[in-house]
Design an enzyme around this catalytic site. Structure first.
Site, PDB file in Angstrom:
ATOM      1  N   ARG A   1      -3.303 -10.056   5.522  1.00 35.16           N
ATOM      2  CA  ARG A   1      -3.915 -10.115   4.192  1.00 35.16           C
ATOM      3  C   ARG A   1      -2.895  -9.575   3.197  1.00 35.16           C
ATOM      4  O   ARG A   1      -2.506  -8.396   3.271  1.00 35.16           O
ATOM      5  CB  ARG A   1      -5.203  -9.285   4.152  1.00 35.16           C
ATOM      6  CG  ARG A   1      -5.943  -9.326   2.823  1.00 35.16           C
ATOM      7  CD  ARG A   1      -7.215  -8.492   2.888  1.00 35.16           C
ATOM      8  NE  ARG A   1      -7.946  -8.516   1.635  1.00 35.16           N
ATOM      9  CZ  ARG A   1      -7.711  -7.673   0.615  1.00 35.16           C
ATOM     10  NH1 ARG A   1      -6.768  -6.735   0.718  1.00 35.16           N
ATOM     11  NH2 ARG A   1      -8.431  -7.756  -0.495  1.00 35.16           N
TER      12      ARG A   1
ATOM     13  N   LYS B   1       0.816  -1.214   0.000  1.00 34.60           N
ATOM     14  CA  LYS B   1       0.000   0.000   0.000  1.00 34.60           C
ATOM     15  C   LYS B   1       0.849   1.263   0.000  1.00 34.60           C
ATOM     16  O   LYS B   1       2.059   1.236   0.248  1.00 34.60           O
ATOM     17  CB  LYS B   1      -0.958  -0.006   1.195  1.00 34.60           C
ATOM     18  CG  LYS B   1      -2.110  -0.991   1.018  1.00 34.60           C
ATOM     19  CD  LYS B   1      -3.128  -0.894   2.139  1.00 34.60           C
ATOM     20  CE  LYS B   1      -4.335  -1.794   1.873  1.00 34.60           C
ATOM     21  NZ  LYS B   1      -5.320  -1.746   2.969  1.00 34.60           N
TER      22      LYS B   1
END
Length: 274
Positions: A255, A221
């Protein structure tokens, strides 16, 4: 820390790894990467061989400013993939990343074991009632607004306190609908600045007060690649670093796009508690 996935009890006291399978053309890292059945099967096989405990399938990109996708299109993308994966790998525990009740209903009927909702019921007010009826584990993420508006909604009085209040309300609502298995996701990158993301990571153990498993989703991210002046493609090392920090702060599920490296993190972390 036990969750019931289609009759199989999973103990989250030992951290687990959730591999990401995006079947969207526009996800921020792997959008459009898996275009046909053979590519999907190969990727799922790789993740399972590398040690993934769950596969999280998404058919609606939730990256900032993502384009709107109709419910019909989301279902059309999603269901053939669920059926394909379960045909090839019947024991796979599938999570579905959706905030819509019709998608959740069809997904569970097609074999999904978990619903992963970025809005914790905020984008479909019938979601928690639906999950209560389906009786599947429910991942509730923190987000404000929608993927199209969230980058403008980063104002908080005290971000961690605000998030704890948010989750306490969501948990109470979920329990009122008879949802037994809840997992919370702080929502790294959703309606949060880079600095706010790191404050949440620093204080992640405070979320243990909710007495629920915590999912950490930082894989590739912008909180990683922006400070390092990289692209998502080069953010694996930073992802691994933050995954280990998340584990030390109490995360029960990682995740990730890169399962092998995350599983290695869990194995090394587990040695610290022997």
């Amino acid at each position: 820390m036990l969750i019931n996935c289609q009759g199989k009890l999973i103990d989250l006291a030992t951290p687990k790894v959730m591999g990401i399978l995006n079947v969207t053309p526009n996800s921020f890292y792997d959008g459009g990467k898996y275009k046909n059945e053979s590519e999907i099967v190969k990727q799922v096989e790789t993740m399972l061989v590398d040690g993934a405990d769950f596969i999280d399938v998404g058919a609606y990109s939730s990256k900032p400013n993502a384009e709107f996708v109709s419910e019909e299109e989301e279902i059309a993308r999603l269901i053939p993939v669920l059926k394909l994966v379960l045909k090839e790998f019947p024991t796979t525990l599938l999570s579905v990343d959706t905030f819509r009740i019709e998608v959740a209903n069809v997904a569970v009927k097609s074999g999904a074991s978990i619903i992963n909702d970025i809005s914790a019921g905020g984008l479909d007010d019938k979601m928690m009632e639906t999950i209560g009826k389906l009786q599947v584990p429910y991942i509730m993420m923190h987000m404000k607004g929608t993927p199209q508006t969230m980058t403008q909604l980063t104002q908080y009085d005290d971000i961690v306190k605000d998030m704890l209040f948010y989750f306490s309300e969501k948990v109470a609502l979920a329990r009122s609908f008879g949802i037994n298995d809840l997992i919370i996701d702080p929502g790294f990158g959703f309606a949060k600045t880079v600095e706010q993301n790191f404050e949440i990571m620093q204080k992640l153990e405070l979320f243990k007060v909710l007495e629920l498993p915590i999912l950490a989703g930082v894989s590739r991210k912008s909180m990683i690649y922006k400070p390092l002046d990289l692209t998502p493609e080069k953010a694996l090392n930073g992802t691994t670093a933050l995954n280990m920090i998340a584990l030390t702060k109490g995360a029960s599920i990682l995740r990730v796009h890169d399962v092998k490296e995350a599983v290695e993190c869990v194995k090394l972390f587990s040695l610290m508690s022997l």
